[in-house]
Design an enzyme around this catalytic site. Structure first.
Site, mmCIF file in Angstrom:
data_model
loop_
_atom_site.group_PDB
_atom_site.id
_atom_site.type_symbol
_atom_site.label_atom_id
_atom_site.label_comp_id
_atom_site.label_asym_id
_atom_site.label_seq_id
_atom_site.Cartn_x
_atom_site.Cartn_y
_atom_site.Cartn_z
ATOM 1 N N PHE A 114 0.841 -1.198 0.000
ATOM 2 C CA PHE A 114 0.000 0.000 0.000
ATOM 3 C C PHE A 114 0.872 1.242 0.000
ATOM 4 C CE2 PHE A 114 -4.416 1.436 1.010
ATOM 5 C CZ PHE A 114 -5.057 0.516 0.218
ATOM 6 N N GLN A 227 -7.307 15.712 2.724
ATOM 7 C CA GLN A 227 -6.682 14.797 1.770
ATOM 8 C C GLN A 227 -7.454 14.709 0.460
ATOM 9 O OE1 GLN A 227 -6.290 10.252 2.438
ATOM 10 N NE2 GLN A 227 -4.219 11.067 2.503
ATOM 11 N N HIS A 229 -7.639 12.303 -2.687
ATOM 12 C CA HIS A 229 -7.251 10.950 -3.090
ATOM 13 C C HIS A 229 -6.845 10.971 -4.562
ATOM 14 C CE1 HIS A 229 -7.381 6.647 -3.854
ATOM 15 N NE2 HIS A 229 -7.488 6.442 -2.554
ATOM 16 N N LEU A 239 -14.686 6.820 -5.665
ATOM 17 C CA LEU A 239 -13.352 6.355 -5.310
ATOM 18 C C LEU A 239 -12.992 5.038 -6.010
ATOM 19 C CD1 LEU A 239 -10.873 6.491 -3.348
ATOM 20 C CD2 LEU A 239 -12.225 5.123 -1.778
ATOM 21 N N GLU A 242 -6.921 2.593 -3.600
ATOM 22 C CA GLU A 242 -5.466 2.513 -3.697
ATOM 23 C C GLU A 242 -5.028 1.054 -3.848
ATOM 24 O OE1 GLU A 242 -3.433 5.312 -1.200
ATOM 25 O OE2 GLU A 242 -2.010 3.817 -0.556
ATOM 26 N N ARG A 273 -0.202 9.879 -0.556
ATOM 27 C CA ARG A 273 -1.294 10.384 -1.385
ATOM 28 C C ARG A 273 -1.128 11.857 -1.770
ATOM 29 N NH1 ARG A 273 -6.407 7.331 1.570
ATOM 30 N NH2 ARG A 273 -5.963 5.295 0.647
ATOM 31 N N HIS A 337 -11.243 13.540 -0.211
ATOM 32 C CA HIS A 337 -11.435 12.176 0.274
ATOM 33 C C HIS A 337 -11.507 12.065 1.786
ATOM 34 C CE1 HIS A 337 -11.247 7.874 0.291
ATOM 35 N NE2 HIS A 337 -10.086 7.837 0.912
ATOM 36 N N ARG A 380 -2.634 11.443 5.628
ATOM 37 C CA ARG A 380 -2.888 10.094 6.128
ATOM 38 C C ARG A 380 -2.403 9.061 5.122
ATOM 39 N NH1 ARG A 380 -6.645 6.400 5.090
ATOM 40 N NH2 ARG A 380 -8.194 7.732 4.085
#
Lengths: 567, 320
Positions: A114, A227, A229, A239, A242, A273, A337, A380
């Site tokens: 990730f 944030q 995304h 969305l 990820e 991100r 996001h 984050r």
């Protein structure tokens, strides 16, 4: 006598985890949510949940370091250390509750890579991890028999003598207002994505808890940290997880180049991100996009992997954009996001500080996206949000139970209920001046998305703040057109808009105050991170005139001194 | 494009509440879903319109409703897929559930049925220190039923529930399957015993509606059929439904085709004299009209019956 020892407002992952912890600690606990618990936005977390417990080389320290670096050194390191250390046990707890995590060949829990992570430490259920955990958590709520006020909308926190003692709420199926008292209240009501348009967030993410706490005197922290995304679908902004990049997807520009090579030569698509979103926005601005988008390409992963490990996003691209990811790249762009900021809490989830460095009503706890502990700082990492909800949800449930047990049974005045009733009656009585909630909300969302997105500057943020002030002015005369009691969403949306405007105002003020670029807050007029002046949190408290009073709090650094951030 | 929405309205606070249809003609972009259109109506035409919706991405399960007579997620249904430009689209609340207001239904019945299957893991013995060891295959098998978003579409259009409210229904049974098939669950046998009772797996009429309307591919009826297999293997052949399955297979294996008369006799039980007698008038009527196929031993073998028999044998040996 108080109706409950502990009342949890919000019933997503943080809320239900808190309720289960409180139940196990022996509290009379109830949850209250404006939607049924399984409709909560935790559903939308697709990719997974992080914990360092696999692989000889991975360690809790590595997870902490990645998170600190991801936060651009704005996260409080004591809180991050606690979260990462708790992570492995919490994954096991979830598995024991019944979550059907993906396994490896030996039948043990398996992981995937990730963004921003040094090792593959993300545990997952296909690309429906949030949903899979949320539904299992609700199973545990049913098993425990926890009282759940479903489709109850909170209008006020009851605070008397500096102590939070419950809420006033609308029972949406009847329209009746009720006062529900408790010796401790846990806020777990999520973020405020809908203050932006578009957003990946569900329509319910309207910052109710953030604004309720703020109005009740609690401190908001780092609200400017929003944030974007990197992979939201062109068109409706949905969305695309990820997980796609975790499984090996490429990001391509209009020339077919893997442009992340130029921005993050080591981590490329799996940089944090904020870095990836800025890279995309730069490509698009410099003319290497198509219709305001770049492309997410998974074709080389093969049809089988796409259909199983990326099942949901495969279907979403097909349903909402008519694109078959097996044969075509999907147009994507950065989209709002998540909000790293929120109600300031300590690592014990308390919103008040016994030492008085920040303020909040005693007996009020917060966990999840509504809170800012702060474990995410300026940015984050993917798959750390689910982790935050369960780790701090559990703490909140236990701490609130302990707090409740120390409290005497203080009767609560009925004035709060009467006040709320009078306010709502006054709303119904406003003359129809032609203004509509949806129009004001759209104006706010557009302004925020234009000026508080991936790139920011002084003029833009001032302009957004001006728009928000203007909307707050119009809000004081905004009518509620539909006067019914049963399921009156016209009233609910009106109240939600009020919450979002409060949040939007503090987001703008935080952005204007922070005179540097850090994490998601990237200022074109101040492009460097300034650790001398700004290695600190921005703080907002409501002033006597209703406007935020801004301030700052130091960042807790344990052993990771700020370094240049390169991916 | 132009959208013609015909929306079911019901206001419980009206002086004399009754459902009525209301038409809205609005101009919308080509890519709009039914939900997008309804939101536009709510925002621009009529703020009193009540419906549930949240994620707009078919994951929260809030916006199930009937579109042109069939339960769907409004957010997953493109307008252009259900109506040509200008054609009306009928939008009604879900079926089999009480309407609260407009498109909002009371999901109490839905959740009561979910609760009835004890929808939580009941592990056998103490929890291990670390995770349970389970094959990835067994977990992958659970992803499909776990993908259920509890929207209620299957319950809305279930034809068995329509006539018998006691039926657990497709969503609850798919949920039950999720635990029966979970290698970590220790209560599977007890669960199967309960599912073998009235209201359980045998009350499904196999109409396929739940499979057709499920927006996330859970295919509840297929899960119910898997549960039936498990019930027959673990609990035994103790219900008319199970005997029906057994008689069906026995007849086809032996003769290559179905012995319909014996199917009825076997299902009720060959010695269930009162029940069989109660069916006698029906049998006589069928006989008089010359439609009673001759039962065993007159039920003749079809040509090629031995080939059919071999398929059964091969299947049996593979199962072992």
């Amino acid at each position: 006598m108080a109706d409950h020892d502990v009342l949890v407002v919000g019933a997503g992952l943080a809320g239900m985890r808190a309720a289960i912890a409180a139940h196990r600690a022996g509290a009379n606990v109830a949850m209250m949510s404006k939607v049924h618990p399984v409709r909560s936005h935790s559903n939308a977390a697709q990719g997974g949940i992080n914990a360092a417990m696999r692989g000889a080389e991975d360690s809790v320290d590595s997870h902490v370091y990645d998170t600190v670096k991801g936060s651009d050194y704005l996260g409080d390191q004591d809180a991050i250390e606690f979260m990462c250390a708790e992570a492995p046990q919490e994954i096991i707890n979830l598995e024991h509750m019944g979550v059907i995590f993906n396994r490896d060949e030996e039948g043990r829990l398996g992981t995937r890579a990730f963004g921003g992570a040094s090792y593959a430490r993300t545990f997952f259920v296909a690309d429906i991890t949030g949903q899979a955990i949320l539904h299992v958590m609700y199973e545990q709520i049913l098993k425990a028999g926890v009282r759940s006020y479903e489709e109850w909308f909170v209008t006020d926190l009851i605070v008397e003598d500096g102590e939070c003692r419950g809420v006033v709420a609308i029972e949406m199926l009847t329209g009746k207002l009720h006062q529900v008292t408790a010796k401790a209240v846990v806020l777990a009501s999520g973020g405020v994505g809908r203050a932006f348009e578009p957003s990946t967030n569900a329509l319910i993410c309207t910052g109710d808890g953030i604004a309720l706490a703020y109005r009740a005197g609690a401190t908001l922290l780092d609200m400017e940290m929003v944030q974007y995304h990197p992979t939201t679908l062109a068109g409706n902004g949905i969305l695309l997880s990820e997980a796609a990049r975790g499984e090996g997807a490429y990001l391509l520009n209009s020339k077919g180049e893997r442009f992340m090579d130029g921005y993050a030569p080591n981590m490329r698509e799996l940089a944090s991100r904020d870095v990836v979103s800025r890279a995309e926005a730069t490509e698009i601005e410099e003319g290497r996009g198509v219709d305001g988008c770049v492309f997410l390409d998974v074709r080389h992963l093969g049809a089988e992997a796409i259909r199983t490990k990326l099942k949901y996003i495969y279907e979403a691209a097909l349903d909402y954009a008519g694109i078959d990811m097996i044969t075509e790249p999907v147009p994507i762009r950065p989209g709002q996001h998540y909000i790293m900021g929120g109600v300031k809490t300590d690592p014990q989830t308390r919103t008040w500080d016994p030492d008085g460095a920040w303020s909040g009503p005693r007996g009020l706890f917060a966990a999840g996206e509504v809170a800012c502990v702060s474990v995410h700082g300026g940015n984050r990492l993917g798959a750390n949000s689910l982790l935050e909800t369960v780790v701090f949800g559990k703490v909140a449930g236990e701490m609130a139970t302990a707090h409740a047990k120390e409290q005497p049974d203080t009767p609560v005045s009925g004035a709060h209920l009467a006040d709320a009733e009078a306010r709502i009656k006054a709303l119904f009585g406003r003359p129809d001046n032609g203004e509509r909630t949806a129009k004001l909300r759209l104006d706010m969302g557009n302004a925020m998305n234009e000026h508080l997105a991936v790139f920011r500057d002084e003029d833009g943020m001032q302009s957004a703040l001006g728009t928000v002030h203007g909307l707050q002015e119009r809000y004081t005369e905004l009518p509620v057109v539909h006067k019914g009691g049963v399921y009156n969403t016209d009233l609910i949306f009106h109240l939600e808009l009020g919450y979002m405007l409060d949040c939007a105002e503090t987001i703008c003020e935080g952005g204007l105050l922070r005179k540097e670029s850090r994490g998601a807050h990237y200022r074109r007029d101040m492009t460097e991170r300034d650790d001398t002046a700004w290695l600190k949190h921005t703080m907002a408290n409501v002033g006597e005139d209703g406007r935020p009073v801004m301030g700052s709090l130091p960042v807790t650094v344990t052993k990771w001194e700020p370094q240049k951030r390169v991916y | 494009m132009q959208a013609n929405l015909r929306v079911s309205r019901y206001d419980p606070e009206a002086p004399e509440p009754s459902a009525r249809m209301q038409d809205y003609q609005i101009e919308v972009p080509e890519h709009f879903t039914v939900l997008d259109a309804l939101i536009q109506v709510r925002e621009e035409e009529d703020p009193s319109l009540a419906m549930r919706c949240s994620c707009r991405a078919s994951i929260c399960g809030s916006c199930a409703m009937r579109v042109n007579g069939q339960a769907r997620l409004a957010c997953k249904t493109r307008l252009s897929a259900v109506a040509a430009e200008g054609e009306p689209v009928t939008i009604e609340p879900m079926g089999n559930q009480r309407v609260v207001k407009d498109l909002v239904v009371d999901l109490g019945l839905f959740w009561n049925k979910i609760r009835a299957v004890e929808p939580y893991l009941q592990p056998a013995g103490d929890e291990p220190e670390e995770e349970y060891i389970a094959s990835d295959e067994s977990m992958q098998n659970l992803i499909t039923p776990m993908g259920c978003i509890m929207c209620g579409a299957c319950v809305s259009d279930c034809t068995a529930l329509e006539v018998d409210e006691n039926f657990l229904g497709p969503a609850a049974l798919a949920k039950a399957y999720r635990f029966v098939a979970d290698p970590r669950d220790g209560a599977s046998h007890e669960r199967l015993q309960t599912l073998n009772e009235y209201g359980g797996v045998w009350d499904c009429t196999r109409c396929y509606m739940c499979v057709e309307v499920c927006p996330v591919g859970v295919a509840p009826m297929d899960r119910i059929m898997e549960l039936r297999d498990s019930v027959m293997n673990e609990v035994g052949v103790t219900t008319p439904g199970a005997r029906h399955v057994e008689s069906f297979a026995r007849s086809v294996a032996r003769s290559g085709w179905l012995d319909e008369t014996m199917l009825a006799v076997d299902s009720w039980g060959r010695f269930n004299i009162p029940k069989l007698l109660s069916q006698a008038p029906l049998g006589l009527r069928v006989l008089v009209r010359g439609k009673l196929p001759l039962p065993w031993p007159f039920h003749h073998k079809r040509a090629g019956a031995e080939f059919v028999g071999r398929i059964f044998k091969r299947w049996e040996s593979r199962k072992q």
